[in-house]
Enzyme design. Structure first.
Site, PDB file in Angstrom:
ATOM      1  N   SER A 136      -0.440  -4.852  -7.126  1.00  0.00           N
ATOM      2  CA  SER A 136       0.178  -4.384  -5.901  1.00  0.00           C
ATOM      3  C   SER A 136      -0.006  -2.870  -5.835  1.00  0.00           C
ATOM      4  O   SER A 136       0.394  -2.166  -6.757  1.00  0.00           O
ATOM      5  CB  SER A 136       1.656  -4.770  -5.924  1.00  0.00           C
ATOM      6  N   LYS A 162      -3.462  -6.204  -3.594  1.00  0.00           N
ATOM      7  CA  LYS A 162      -2.459  -6.290  -2.518  1.00  0.00           C
ATOM      8  C   LYS A 162      -2.112  -4.872  -2.105  1.00  0.00           C
ATOM      9  O   LYS A 162      -1.739  -4.051  -2.940  1.00  0.00           O
ATOM     10  CB  LYS A 162      -1.232  -7.033  -3.037  1.00  0.00           C
ATOM     11  N   LYS A 164       0.307  -2.337   0.074  1.00  0.00           N
ATOM     12  CA  LYS A 164       1.567  -2.185   0.789  1.00  0.00           C
ATOM     13  C   LYS A 164       1.243  -1.548   2.137  1.00  0.00           C
ATOM     14  O   LYS A 164       0.479  -0.571   2.201  1.00  0.00           O
ATOM     15  CB  LYS A 164       2.503  -1.276  -0.023  1.00  0.00           C
ATOM     16  N   ASP A 190       1.281  -6.499   2.159  1.00  0.00           N
ATOM     17  CA  ASP A 190       2.720  -6.765   2.078  1.00  0.00           C
ATOM     18  C   ASP A 190       3.460  -5.676   2.853  1.00  0.00           C
ATOM     19  O   ASP A 190       3.350  -4.491   2.527  1.00  0.00           O
ATOM     20  CB  ASP A 190       3.163  -6.753   0.608  1.00  0.00           C
ATOM     21  N   GLU A 215       2.220 -10.647   3.927  1.00  0.00           N
ATOM     22  CA  GLU A 215       3.508 -10.964   3.316  1.00  0.00           C
ATOM     23  C   GLU A 215       4.646 -10.258   4.052  1.00  0.00           C
ATOM     24  O   GLU A 215       4.607  -9.045   4.248  1.00  0.00           O
ATOM     25  CB  GLU A 215       3.429 -10.502   1.845  1.00  0.00           C
ATOM     26  N   ASP A 240       8.388 -13.630   1.389  1.00  0.00           N
ATOM     27  CA  ASP A 240       8.899 -13.171   0.094  1.00  0.00           C
ATOM     28  C   ASP A 240      10.418 -13.064   0.237  1.00  0.00           C
ATOM     29  O   ASP A 240      11.161 -13.997  -0.081  1.00  0.00           O
ATOM     30  CB  ASP A 240       8.226 -11.830  -0.253  1.00  0.00           C
ATOM     31  N   LYS A 264       9.630 -15.452  -6.666  1.00  0.00           N
ATOM     32  CA  LYS A 264      10.175 -14.489  -7.636  1.00  0.00           C
ATOM     33  C   LYS A 264      11.443 -15.115  -8.205  1.00  0.00           C
ATOM     34  O   LYS A 264      12.413 -15.318  -7.462  1.00  0.00           O
ATOM     35  CB  LYS A 264      10.541 -13.177  -6.942  1.00  0.00           C
ATOM     36  N   GLY A 292       6.252  -9.968  -8.172  1.00  0.00           N
ATOM     37  CA  GLY A 292       6.613  -9.036  -9.238  1.00  0.00           C
ATOM     38  C   GLY A 292       7.660  -8.067  -8.746  1.00  0.00           C
ATOM     39  O   GLY A 292       7.748  -7.802  -7.544  1.00  0.00           O
TER      40      GLY A 292
HETATM   41  C1  NPQ Z   1       7.270  -7.097  -3.349  1.00  0.00           C
HETATM   42  N1  NPQ Z   1       6.940  -5.950  -5.527  1.00  0.00           N
HETATM   43  O1  NPQ Z   1       6.432  -7.965  -3.553  1.00  0.00           O
HETATM   44  C2  NPQ Z   1       7.820  -6.199  -4.439  1.00  0.00           C
HETATM   45  C3  NPQ Z   1       8.527  -5.063  -3.888  1.00  0.00           C
HETATM   46  C4  NPQ Z   1       9.220  -4.122  -4.791  1.00  0.00           C
HETATM   47  C5  NPQ Z   1       5.071  -5.509  -6.971  1.00  0.00           C
HETATM   48  O2  NPQ Z   1       4.978  -5.251  -4.683  1.00  0.00           O
HETATM   49  C6  NPQ Z   1      12.401  -1.431  -7.579  1.00  0.00           C
HETATM   50  C7  NPQ Z   1      12.993  -2.648  -7.364  1.00  0.00           C
HETATM   51  C8  NPQ Z   1      11.157  -1.202  -7.080  1.00  0.00           C
HETATM   52  C9  NPQ Z   1      12.362  -3.610  -6.614  1.00  0.00           C
HETATM   53  C10 NPQ Z   1       9.243  -1.955  -5.784  1.00  0.00           C
HETATM   54  C11 NPQ Z   1       5.655  -5.559  -5.620  1.00  0.00           C
HETATM   55  C12 NPQ Z   1      10.499  -2.182  -6.328  1.00  0.00           C
HETATM   56  C13 NPQ Z   1      11.112  -3.392  -6.087  1.00  0.00           C
HETATM   57  C14 NPQ Z   1       8.623  -2.936  -5.019  1.00  0.00           C
HETATM   58  C15 NPQ Z   1      10.452  -4.349  -5.336  1.00  0.00           C
HETATM   59  O3  NPQ Z   1       7.727  -7.018  -2.227  1.00  0.00           O
HETATM   60 MG    MG Z   2       6.741  -8.675  -1.252  1.00  0.00          MG
END
Ligand code: NPQ
Ligand code: MG
Length: 375
Positions: A136, A162, A164, A190, A215, A240, A264, A292
């Site tokens: 990500s 992926k 953001k 995402d 996403e 998600d 998750k 994640g």
């Molecule tokens: C997601 N994760 O899929 C999340 C979002 C995310 C790997 O993109 C602290 C706590 C920091 C929760 C950063 C990825 C975070 C968090 C990103 C969740 O949407």
């Molecule tokens: Mg997400």
């Protein structure tokens, strides 16, 4: 088992680079860990995936610590015969707070599986020894910086990228990365709820880039706008944040809001509910992948085992430890394989999660004294 104690540890771990999403920019990961001790002496660890603030989800570290101390832990410490399967029913009297509940369930499961010398993978139903990994990639200050970061991950062997996205950082970065990685590489985006129904036509422009999925473009509670988008866009829509139980997953699938699901364990209250969502999606032929939450090796280990179940047909956000941390919290950091296993992580085979928590780092990185809860 009967629990002797539940200990909460709060740590801060520096990230190797800042991670920016549509909801904020993280430079460190504040982590809440639950350590359970059974009367047999068995110990288990669980990582709470909530963030430091209520930005990705309504749950956050202070809130999780509070609900565990005052509601969840007392209920588990009072149980005469505790199993991982009984954790969710015992905690059902508390509304929501799934990430806090999941941290306790996984700790109890870890203790239980260590005591019976069973790995998470074999308990959950893993069918492979290695899992495909994606990465990500956060929002960058500019496209050149983004391309440099993506090139690094491609060089490391990741099997899926992926990006953001958010309003103002979507079409151009996606076009540039598609151009860099070529037409056959897996690419997805995402939005972490950053868009509204007014953006549907704009998001349609993403169809030009042959993405695996988009996403969670809209709010967690807004299934209807996801249905609208899915009806007008060729790119598969993946939920998600919205997917908090197997029942919600079924409803969203039946309504046509989502054709792929990000699972998750923390978001859905634990690994047992995560497996129920996996089983449901497998039956409905909806592909799933493991999300994640910037986990340490403690949480990453369970995720890698989960991602080895047969319905996880897309690469997960199960990146190597070094994607986030220079030094991981466990003695067995996750390192990508080589040769035929390039871009994959090995499923741990030891008892429980199969990783060993480094007590020295838990102490060195502590933000506060541990909180020990007893019956
Ligand atoms: C997601 N994760 O899929 C999340 C979002 C995310 C790997 O993109 C602290 C706590 C920091 C929760 C950063 C990825 C975070 C968090 C990103 C969740 O949407
Ligand atoms: Mg997400």
């Amino acid at each position: 088992m009967r629990l002797n104690s539940i200990t909460l540890h709060r740590l801060a771990m520096p990230l190797v680079r800042p991670f920016e999403t549509s909801f904020g920019r993280q430079t460190q990961r504040v982590v809440l860990l639950a350590q359970v001790r059974a009367d047999s002496g068995a110990v288990g660890w669980g990582e709470c995936v909530a963030g430091e603030g209520p930005l990705y989800s309504s749950e956050y570290v202070d809130g999780c610590e509070h609900v565990i101390r005052h509601y969840l832990a007392p209920a588990l410490l009072a149980a005469p015969q505790l199993t991982a399967e009984s954790v969710a029913p015992l905690l059902a009297f508390v509304v929501g707070h799934r990430m806090a509940k999941a941290a306790l369930e996984v700790a109890v499961l870890d203790a239980e599986l260590r005591a019976s010398a069973t790995s998470f993978g074999s308990y959950l139903g893993a069918v492979s020894d290695w899992v495909d990994c994606g990465v990500s990639v956060g929002i960058s200050p500019d496209i050149d910086t983004l391309l440099e970061e993506v090139s690094g991950y491609v060089g490391e062997g990741y099997r899926r990228i992926k990006l953001k996205i958010k309003p103002g950082w979507d079409i151009d970065p996606v076009a540039a990365v598609r151009d860099l990685i070529g037409p056959d590489a897996l690419l997805q985006v995402d939005a972490n709820t950053a868009y509204t129904g007014a953006d549907i036509a704009h998001l349609g422009k993403l169809d030009a880039f042959d993405l695996v999925l988009i996403e969670q473009p809209f709010a967690e509670e807004d299934i209807a706008t996801h249905v609208q988008l899915a009806a007008t866009i060729a790119t598969p829509v993946c939920l998600d944040e919205s997917i908090v139980t197997a029942d919600v997953a079924l409803d969203a699938i039946e309504r046509g809001a989502t054709s792929v699901i990000n699972i998750k364990p923390g978001r859905v209250g634990g690994y047992l509910e995560a497996v129920r969502i996996h089983d449901l999606c497998t039956e409905l032929e909806v592909p799933v992948w493991c999300g994640g939450m910037l986990e340490t090796g403690v949480g990453r280990a369970g995720n890698v085992a989960l991602a080895a179940l047969p319905g996880f047909t897309l690469p997960g956000d199960t990146s190597a430890s070094r994607r986030y941390f220079a030094e991981d919290l466990v003695e067995e950091p996750f390192v990508l394989g080589t040769g035929a296993h390039t871009g994959q992580l090995p499923v741990p085979t030891g008892p429980g999660t199969g990783v060993t928590v480094r007590g020295d780092l838990v102490r060195d990185w502590a933000l506060a004294a541990p909180i020990e809860l007893r019956p």
